[in-house]
Design a protein around this motif. Sequence first.
Motif, mmCIF file in Angstrom:
data_model
loop_
_atom_site.group_PDB
_atom_site.id
_atom_site.type_symbol
_atom_site.label_atom_id
_atom_site.label_comp_id
_atom_site.label_asym_id
_atom_site.label_seq_id
_atom_site.Cartn_x
_atom_site.Cartn_y
_atom_site.Cartn_z
ATOM 1 N N PHE A 192 0.953 -1.197 -0.186
ATOM 2 C CA PHE A 192 0.019 -0.070 0.004
ATOM 3 C C PHE A 192 0.535 1.217 -0.027
ATOM 4 O O PHE A 192 0.490 2.164 -0.623
ATOM 5 C CB PHE A 192 -0.747 0.023 1.214
ATOM 6 C CG PHE A 192 -1.837 1.411 1.360
ATOM 7 C CD1 PHE A 192 -2.870 1.133 0.733
ATOM 8 C CD2 PHE A 192 -1.360 2.389 2.007
ATOM 9 C CE1 PHE A 192 -4.148 2.558 1.096
ATOM 10 C CE2 PHE A 192 -2.136 3.537 2.074
ATOM 11 C CZ PHE A 192 -3.161 3.518 1.437
ATOM 12 N N ILE A 193 1.820 1.261 0.843
ATOM 13 C CA ILE A 193 2.816 2.370 1.080
ATOM 14 C C ILE A 193 3.521 2.824 -0.218
ATOM 15 O O ILE A 193 3.466 3.646 -0.717
ATOM 16 C CB ILE A 193 3.779 2.110 2.281
ATOM 17 C CG1 ILE A 193 3.149 2.129 3.431
ATOM 18 C CG2 ILE A 193 4.962 3.425 2.063
ATOM 19 C CD1 ILE A 193 4.070 1.901 4.503
ATOM 20 N N ILE A 194 3.913 1.618 -0.976
ATOM 21 C CA ILE A 194 4.865 1.921 -1.952
ATOM 22 C C ILE A 194 4.035 2.144 -3.330
ATOM 23 O O ILE A 194 4.514 3.312 -4.098
ATOM 24 C CB ILE A 194 5.818 0.706 -2.516
ATOM 25 C CG1 ILE A 194 6.787 1.350 -3.608
ATOM 26 C CG2 ILE A 194 5.095 -0.594 -2.903
ATOM 27 C CD1 ILE A 194 7.797 2.379 -3.211
ATOM 28 N N GLU A 195 2.819 1.721 -3.448
ATOM 29 C CA GLU A 195 1.967 2.231 -4.530
ATOM 30 C C GLU A 195 1.357 3.613 -4.328
ATOM 31 O O GLU A 195 1.086 4.168 -5.410
ATOM 32 C CB GLU A 195 0.855 1.029 -4.621
ATOM 33 C CG GLU A 195 1.333 -0.309 -5.191
ATOM 34 C CD GLU A 195 2.024 -0.196 -6.579
ATOM 35 O OE1 GLU A 195 1.494 0.400 -7.462
ATOM 36 O OE2 GLU A 195 3.033 -1.111 -6.645
ATOM 37 N N PHE A 196 1.069 3.890 -3.118
ATOM 38 C CA PHE A 196 0.495 5.298 -2.846
ATOM 39 C C PHE A 196 1.938 6.032 -3.322
ATOM 40 O O PHE A 196 1.387 7.280 -3.879
ATOM 41 C CB PHE A 196 0.247 5.488 -1.327
ATOM 42 C CG PHE A 196 0.456 6.927 -1.039
ATOM 43 C CD1 PHE A 196 -0.773 7.660 -1.155
ATOM 44 C CD2 PHE A 196 1.424 7.553 -0.592
ATOM 45 C CE1 PHE A 196 -1.117 8.883 -0.796
ATOM 46 C CE2 PHE A 196 1.158 9.180 -0.350
ATOM 47 C CZ PHE A 196 0.011 9.599 -0.346
ATOM 48 N N ALA A 197 3.026 5.788 -3.049
ATOM 49 C CA ALA A 197 4.139 6.810 -3.442
ATOM 50 C C ALA A 197 4.253 6.877 -4.917
ATOM 51 O O ALA A 197 4.417 8.148 -5.480
ATOM 52 C CB ALA A 197 5.454 6.224 -2.929
ATOM 53 N N TYR A 198 3.887 5.903 -5.370
ATOM 54 C CA TYR A 198 3.929 5.916 -7.049
ATOM 55 C C TYR A 198 2.818 6.838 -7.730
ATOM 56 O O TYR A 198 3.193 7.574 -8.450
ATOM 57 C CB TYR A 198 3.946 4.572 -7.809
ATOM 58 C CG TYR A 198 5.348 3.809 -8.045
ATOM 59 C CD1 TYR A 198 6.397 4.463 -9.037
ATOM 60 C CD2 TYR A 198 6.024 3.094 -7.028
ATOM 61 C CE1 TYR A 198 7.524 4.062 -9.287
ATOM 62 C CE2 TYR A 198 7.115 2.240 -7.337
ATOM 63 C CZ TYR A 198 7.756 3.014 -8.322
ATOM 64 O OH TYR A 198 9.018 2.318 -8.294
ATOM 65 N N ASN A 199 1.713 6.354 -7.072
ATOM 66 C CA ASN A 199 0.276 6.974 -7.526
ATOM 67 C C ASN A 199 0.476 8.402 -7.324
ATOM 68 O O ASN A 199 -0.432 9.263 -7.939
ATOM 69 C CB ASN A 199 -0.835 6.317 -7.161
ATOM 70 C CG ASN A 199 -0.825 4.703 -7.725
ATOM 71 O OD1 ASN A 199 -0.185 4.426 -8.715
ATOM 72 N ND2 ASN A 199 -1.224 3.980 -6.974
ATOM 73 N N SER A 200 0.773 8.890 -6.261
ATOM 74 C CA SER A 200 0.812 10.298 -5.628
ATOM 75 C C SER A 200 1.721 11.182 -6.302
ATOM 76 O O SER A 200 1.958 12.383 -5.924
ATOM 77 C CB SER A 200 0.606 10.503 -4.340
ATOM 78 O OG SER A 200 1.915 9.888 -3.663
ATOM 79 N N GLY A 201 2.827 10.656 -6.904
ATOM 80 C CA GLY A 201 3.821 11.257 -7.709
ATOM 81 C C GLY A 201 5.177 11.608 -6.616
ATOM 82 O O GLY A 201 5.961 12.403 -7.397
ATOM 83 N N LEU A 202 5.203 10.588 -5.679
ATOM 84 C CA LEU A 202 6.522 10.758 -4.839
ATOM 85 C C LEU A 202 7.544 10.243 -5.647
ATOM 86 O O LEU A 202 8.778 10.546 -5.339
ATOM 87 C CB LEU A 202 5.953 10.140 -3.590
ATOM 88 C CG LEU A 202 5.165 10.919 -2.529
ATOM 89 C CD1 LEU A 202 4.959 10.112 -1.440
ATOM 90 C CD2 LEU A 202 5.614 12.202 -2.004
ATOM 91 N N MET A 203 7.446 9.296 -6.321
ATOM 92 C CA MET A 203 8.665 8.471 -6.881
ATOM 93 C C MET A 203 8.956 9.180 -8.066
ATOM 94 O O MET A 203 8.688 8.978 -9.339
ATOM 95 C CB MET A 203 8.082 7.266 -7.110
ATOM 96 C CG MET A 203 7.708 6.324 -6.137
ATOM 97 S SD MET A 203 9.073 6.036 -4.684
ATOM 98 C CE MET A 203 9.896 4.948 -5.489
ATOM 99 N N GLN A 204 9.797 10.370 -8.025
ATOM 100 C CA GLN A 204 10.422 11.067 -8.894
ATOM 101 C C GLN A 204 11.810 10.880 -9.225
ATOM 102 O O GLN A 204 12.593 10.617 -8.170
ATOM 103 C CB GLN A 204 10.123 12.613 -8.813
ATOM 104 C CG GLN A 204 8.676 12.908 -8.719
ATOM 105 C CD GLN A 204 8.003 12.994 -10.248
ATOM 106 O OE1 GLN A 204 8.628 13.124 -11.079
ATOM 107 N NE2 GLN A 204 6.796 12.435 -10.056
ATOM 108 N N PRO A 205 12.276 11.084 -10.355
ATOM 109 C CA PRO A 205 13.872 11.034 -10.693
ATOM 110 C C PRO A 205 14.447 11.719 -9.692
ATOM 111 O O PRO A 205 14.360 12.937 -9.516
ATOM 112 C CB PRO A 205 13.953 11.158 -12.068
ATOM 113 C CG PRO A 205 12.633 10.722 -12.516
ATOM 114 C CD PRO A 205 11.823 11.301 -11.690
#
Length: 495
Positions: A131-144
């Motif tokens: 849940f945490i990591i998918e939230f990070a991707y879906n909310s735009g936290l996982m940026q280069p």
Amino acid sequence: MGKPTGFLEFERKSNVGTSPLERIKNYKEFHTPLPESERRQQASRCMDCGVPFCQNGKPIMGMVSGCPLNNLVPEWNDLLYTNEYEAAAHRLLMTNNFPEFTSRVCPALCEAACTCGLNGNPVSVKENENFIIEFAYNSGLMQPNPPKVRTDKNIAIIGSGPSGLACADQLNKRGHNVTVFEKDDRIGGLLMYGIPNMKLEKQFIDRRVNLMKEEGVKFETNANIGEDVKASKLLNKFDAIVLCCGAGNPRDIKAEGRDANGIYFAVDFLKATTKSLLDSNLQDGNYVSAKDKNVVIIGGGDTGNDCVGTSIRQGCKSVVQLEMMPKLPDSRAENNPWPEWPRVCKTDYGQEEAIAVFGHDPRIYQTTVKEFVKDENGNLKGVKTVMVQFVTDKETGRRVMQEVEGSEKYLDAELVLIAAGFLGPKKYIADAFGVETNQRSNVATEQGKYSTNVEKVFTAGDMHRGQSLVVWAIREGRDAAAEVDEYLMGYTALK
């Protein structure tokens, strides 16, 4: 600790899985996440106990208890419960390069060591992590986030499985120039072609690889180092080389009739299916098909289970899974107390599907193949099996396997898949770089080290420790990266 009584108020609740008869119609992941409010409730069950074995990752009685990555489980469970998702993702990514992989394929050593599991059901750590990591991707936290300063050091990583990717990710973050070489046509190694799509959909691998590319990691596919590309070329060009080629040498079954047509290693069967699925949605026919065949799978582990699930999706006529070891107990034995890894029988997704389709568990215990039976054209038509038992050799004191007299049986089989484990890396890779191997045919290093006998050549992952888990491969990749960094710079800030 967000809710001191959470573990008392809420029972464990897991993501709902699609019914077996429905999910076998495709190769997609089949669990539906809980609603956000319920997921936070599940996180509140974490006790923040005084000694969190979940993040310990140490062997107890020969079996690891807790996460080998030392994930900060109580911390990000609390942050998840208190709706601080960004902080939770930050804490999660401190220790784990790829939570999107481990939260899908790891057997959850953390949950087996959870204190809640002592007198009830453990916290759903794995699903909370997802849940945490998918939230990070879906909310735009996982940026280069490429490094602001680059060194002049060039590093080659041979192999793009979990250890190679973790090693590359760490060294790139440090500012080194990293190139990953992969012999196959897609990046991911074991993650891409060794794990079926229904356990790990491949867009999640591509998503991470694309992020790493934007951060500066270079990838070269169809580069079979040691065969198509000379090792000497890399030794001359790079300041350090890390061998992360996995344990790709499958254990064979030496029995009469082994040359029959219709016998394949599980890894080749699974790889061909996934490649054809990705290339053409199985329309090109470039895979070994189990359709309308009686399938016998030799091996009772995770790979064998993956073969069961894949064979059923292909439309097999029947499926049997042979396991040499006795059936484990359904609950912990007295000599296997918490927090040891629970040595209990589990029914995985493939076996669940076989039960739904054929009405019975596909596993037959304490049994192996004695002979492969061929027809007049050399094609497999059946197998002769025999029961085995383990007895103590009076001279050596070792446990040895012997056949049970009069226990032979015959099974129809047009397709046999050998899922009996692996015996180390392909020999040509070690030979190409001149690195020494140990008695288990893994690349040899000093205990706790990753440098080989060849200057500036290191190793990590299954090639180093033998066939193991994705989480251990990531641990090895991270630790090898720290050793490489210290070798190149005289010190390291990597952990």
